[in-house]
Design a protein around this motif. Structure first.
Motif, PDB file in Angstrom:
ATOM      1  N   PRO A  37     -41.728  27.692 -64.532  1.00  0.00           N
ATOM      2  CA  PRO A  37     -41.446  29.115 -64.780  1.00  0.00           C
ATOM      3  C   PRO A  37     -41.998  30.041 -63.706  1.00  0.00           C
ATOM      4  CG  PRO A  37     -42.230  28.028 -66.786  1.00  0.00           C
ATOM      5  CD  PRO A  37     -42.402  27.045 -65.667  1.00  0.00           C
ATOM      6  N   LEU A  40     -39.875  29.774 -60.537  1.00  0.00           N
ATOM      7  CA  LEU A  40     -38.577  30.429 -60.697  1.00  0.00           C
ATOM      8  C   LEU A  40     -38.724  31.939 -60.602  1.00  0.00           C
ATOM      9  CD1 LEU A  40     -36.894  28.347 -63.551  1.00  0.00           C
ATOM     10  CD2 LEU A  40     -36.045  28.640 -61.213  1.00  0.00           C
ATOM     11  N   ARG A  41     -39.783  32.471 -61.199  1.00  0.00           N
ATOM     12  CA  ARG A  41     -39.982  33.925 -61.129  1.00  0.00           C
ATOM     13  C   ARG A  41     -40.284  34.361 -59.693  1.00  0.00           C
ATOM     14  NH1 ARG A  41     -43.791  36.310 -65.541  1.00  0.00           N
ATOM     15  NH2 ARG A  41     -42.506  38.162 -65.140  1.00  0.00           N
ATOM     16  N   SER A  44     -37.104  34.378 -57.750  1.00  0.00           N
ATOM     17  CA  SER A  44     -36.223  35.501 -58.072  1.00  0.00           C
ATOM     18  C   SER A  44     -36.696  36.781 -57.394  1.00  0.00           C
ATOM     19  CB  SER A  44     -36.117  35.695 -59.590  1.00  0.00           C
ATOM     20  OG  SER A  44     -37.312  36.223 -60.135  1.00  0.00           O
ATOM     21  N   ALA A  48     -34.635  38.504 -53.884  1.00  0.00           N
ATOM     22  CA  ALA A  48     -34.121  39.874 -53.979  1.00  0.00           C
ATOM     23  C   ALA A  48     -34.488  40.715 -52.765  1.00  0.00           C
ATOM     24  CB  ALA A  48     -34.637  40.532 -55.258  1.00  0.00           C
ATOM     25  N   LEU A  99     -30.844  27.460 -51.965  1.00  0.00           N
ATOM     26  CA  LEU A  99     -30.791  27.537 -53.428  1.00  0.00           C
ATOM     27  C   LEU A  99     -29.350  27.469 -53.931  1.00  0.00           C
ATOM     28  CD1 LEU A  99     -33.541  30.224 -53.882  1.00  0.00           C
ATOM     29  CD2 LEU A  99     -33.586  27.932 -54.895  1.00  0.00           C
ATOM     30  N   ASP A 100     -28.447  28.083 -53.196  1.00  0.00           N
ATOM     31  CA  ASP A 100     -27.035  28.031 -53.596  1.00  0.00           C
ATOM     32  C   ASP A 100     -26.510  26.596 -53.533  1.00  0.00           C
ATOM     33  OD1 ASP A 100     -26.176  31.050 -53.865  1.00  0.00           O
ATOM     34  OD2 ASP A 100     -27.445  30.917 -52.106  1.00  0.00           O
ATOM     35  N   GLY A 103     -27.963  24.650 -56.494  1.00  0.00           N
ATOM     36  CA  GLY A 103     -27.235  25.000 -57.710  1.00  0.00           C
ATOM     37  C   GLY A 103     -25.852  24.382 -57.737  1.00  0.00           C
ATOM     38  N   LEU A 106     -24.997  20.955 -59.254  1.00  0.00           N
ATOM     39  CA  LEU A 106     -24.799  20.763 -60.699  1.00  0.00           C
ATOM     40  C   LEU A 106     -23.377  21.090 -61.139  1.00  0.00           C
ATOM     41  CD1 LEU A 106     -28.153  22.131 -62.170  1.00  0.00           C
ATOM     42  CD2 LEU A 106     -27.460  19.757 -61.839  1.00  0.00           C
TER      43      LEU A 106
ATOM     44  N   THR B   2     -32.325  43.955 -53.420  1.00  0.00           N
ATOM     45  CA  THR B   2     -30.901  44.144 -53.180  1.00  0.00           C
ATOM     46  C   THR B   2     -30.215  44.386 -54.514  1.00  0.00           C
ATOM     47  OG1 THR B   2     -30.494  41.775 -53.400  1.00  0.00           O
ATOM     48  CG2 THR B   2     -30.814  42.616 -51.185  1.00  0.00           C
ATOM     49  N   LEU B  14     -30.675  34.134 -59.870  1.00  0.00           N
ATOM     50  CA  LEU B  14     -31.676  34.695 -58.978  1.00  0.00           C
ATOM     51  C   LEU B  14     -31.153  35.943 -58.283  1.00  0.00           C
ATOM     52  CD1 LEU B  14     -33.108  31.436 -57.384  1.00  0.00           C
ATOM     53  CD2 LEU B  14     -33.985  32.741 -59.323  1.00  0.00           C
ATOM     54  N   GLY B  17     -31.938  39.805 -59.902  1.00  0.00           N
ATOM     55  CA  GLY B  17     -33.241  40.462 -59.920  1.00  0.00           C
ATOM     56  C   GLY B  17     -34.309  39.590 -60.550  1.00  0.00           C
ATOM     57  N   PRO B  18     -35.542  40.097 -60.597  1.00  0.00           N
ATOM     58  CA  PRO B  18     -36.668  39.303 -61.100  1.00  0.00           C
ATOM     59  C   PRO B  18     -36.403  38.733 -62.495  1.00  0.00           C
ATOM     60  CG  PRO B  18     -37.458  41.304 -60.059  1.00  0.00           C
ATOM     61  CD  PRO B  18     -35.956  41.411 -60.108  1.00  0.00           C
ATOM     62  N   LEU B  19     -36.701  37.445 -62.652  1.00  0.00           N
ATOM     63  CA  LEU B  19     -36.538  36.766 -63.935  1.00  0.00           C
ATOM     64  C   LEU B  19     -37.641  37.175 -64.895  1.00  0.00           C
ATOM     65  CD1 LEU B  19     -35.929  32.956 -63.247  1.00  0.00           C
ATOM     66  CD2 LEU B  19     -34.373  34.581 -64.327  1.00  0.00           C
ATOM     67  N   GLY B  20     -37.280  37.380 -66.150  1.00  0.00           N
ATOM     68  CA  GLY B  20     -38.285  37.614 -67.178  1.00  0.00           C
ATOM     69  C   GLY B  20     -39.024  36.326 -67.507  1.00  0.00           C
ATOM     70  N   ALA B  24     -37.471  32.503 -67.650  1.00  0.00           N
ATOM     71  CA  ALA B  24     -37.998  31.542 -66.675  1.00  0.00           C
ATOM     72  C   ALA B  24     -38.454  30.259 -67.376  1.00  0.00           C
ATOM     73  CB  ALA B  24     -39.150  32.167 -65.886  1.00  0.00           C
ATOM     74  N   GLY B 103     -26.673  25.513 -62.839  1.00  0.00           N
ATOM     75  CA  GLY B 103     -26.544  25.606 -61.383  1.00  0.00           C
ATOM     76  C   GLY B 103     -26.363  27.041 -60.923  1.00  0.00           C
ATOM     77  N   ALA B 104     -25.575  27.802 -61.697  1.00  0.00           N
ATOM     78  CA  ALA B 104     -25.301  29.197 -61.324  1.00  0.00           C
ATOM     79  C   ALA B 104     -26.577  30.046 -61.364  1.00  0.00           C
ATOM     80  CB  ALA B 104     -24.247  29.785 -62.257  1.00  0.00           C
ATOM     81  N   LEU B 106     -29.208  29.436 -59.952  1.00  0.00           N
ATOM     82  CA  LEU B 106     -29.854  29.400 -58.623  1.00  0.00           C
ATOM     83  C   LEU B 106     -29.091  30.212 -57.574  1.00  0.00           C
ATOM     84  CD1 LEU B 106     -31.017  25.672 -58.394  1.00  0.00           C
ATOM     85  CD2 LEU B 106     -32.394  27.700 -58.904  1.00  0.00           C
ATOM     86  N   ARG B 107     -27.993  30.840 -58.016  1.00  0.00           N
ATOM     87  CA  ARG B 107     -27.220  31.648 -57.066  1.00  0.00           C
ATOM     88  C   ARG B 107     -28.020  32.819 -56.574  1.00  0.00           C
ATOM     89  NH1 ARG B 107     -21.234  31.639 -59.211  1.00  0.00           N
ATOM     90  NH2 ARG B 107     -22.099  32.856 -60.892  1.00  0.00           N
ATOM     91  N   THR B 108     -27.965  33.063 -55.268  1.00  0.00           N
ATOM     92  CA  THR B 108     -28.709  34.188 -54.705  1.00  0.00           C
ATOM     93  C   THR B 108     -27.775  35.307 -54.236  1.00  0.00           C
ATOM     94  OG1 THR B 108     -28.677  33.201 -52.504  1.00  0.00           O
ATOM     95  CG2 THR B 108     -30.571  32.692 -53.905  1.00  0.00           C
ATOM     96  N   ARG B 109     -26.473  35.100 -54.383  1.00  0.00           N
ATOM     97  CA  ARG B 109     -25.522  36.140 -53.925  1.00  0.00           C
ATOM     98  C   ARG B 109     -24.329  36.215 -54.851  1.00  0.00           C
ATOM     99  NH1 ARG B 109     -25.253  31.999 -49.671  1.00  0.00           N
ATOM    100  NH2 ARG B 109     -23.580  30.619 -50.268  1.00  0.00           N
TER     101      ARG B 109
END
Lengths: 109, 109
Positions: A37, A40-41, A44, A48, A99-100, A103, A106, B2, B14, B17-20, B24, B103-104, B106-109
């Motif tokens: 966790p 991952l945070r 993220s 950004a 990271l893409d 991901g 999967l 961003t 991802l 924005g920041p994961l809660g 996470a 998998g999605a 981990l997407r950054t864009r």
């Protein structure tokens, strides 16, 4: 077995058929790096921004700096994040595409 | 930070924005389930079929059936795979969309 076409930019994925042993070991090590966790945070937050100073990462995850530095080292060692030491602080950035691609591994279709 | 637009069908990622903390923890548990070479290989075999009999899964990964069953239980408990016992054997199938959604994340864009 279905026969699925891998799209452009997609490397290994679950849709392309049975994973080889070596590829499975490589992917598992990267998934292990994100299977936490706090990491991952941190990802993220770093993702950004262009880059993130370690000095700005401890607050949001509410962890001591040595703990945050340990988690960041795991992400750097996994090839997911870069570290650039400048002056007093270290700056972290996501490795473009890493990271893409992880991901995308999967993807089932 | 961003400002990235999340595409249709994309839940947490991802890029948003920041994961809660809770999200996470949830994602980390699922990534932990796939962070193992044998489980990734099993997933790749199951994902290539409508469903897979446990009797057909031991050979390709070269592991004893109790070990394979343990790995499959981890995947079922994580919500990534379903298990259907019929007669002598158990049959496994990927939960539709579950691996793609993971998998999605981990997407950054």
């Amino acid at each position: 077995m279905t026969s699925t076409t891998c799209e452009v930019g997609c490397e290994t994925s679950l849709s392309t058929g049975p994973l080889g042993a070596d590829e499975a070991v490589r992917l598992a090590a990267m998934f292990k790096a994100v299977a936490d966790p706090a990491r991952l945070r941190l990802l993220s937050i770093i993702a950004a921004q262009e880059e993130a100073c370690v000095c700005d990462l401890t607050g949001p995850v509410d962890l001591a700096q040595p703990t945050v530095s340990h988690h960041l080292k795991v992400l750097v060692d996994a090839g997911l994040v870069t570290r650039d030491k400048r002056g007093k602080w270290a700056y972290y950035a996501v490795v473009p595409g890493a990271l893409d691609a992880l991901g995308a591994a999967l993807r089932t279709r």
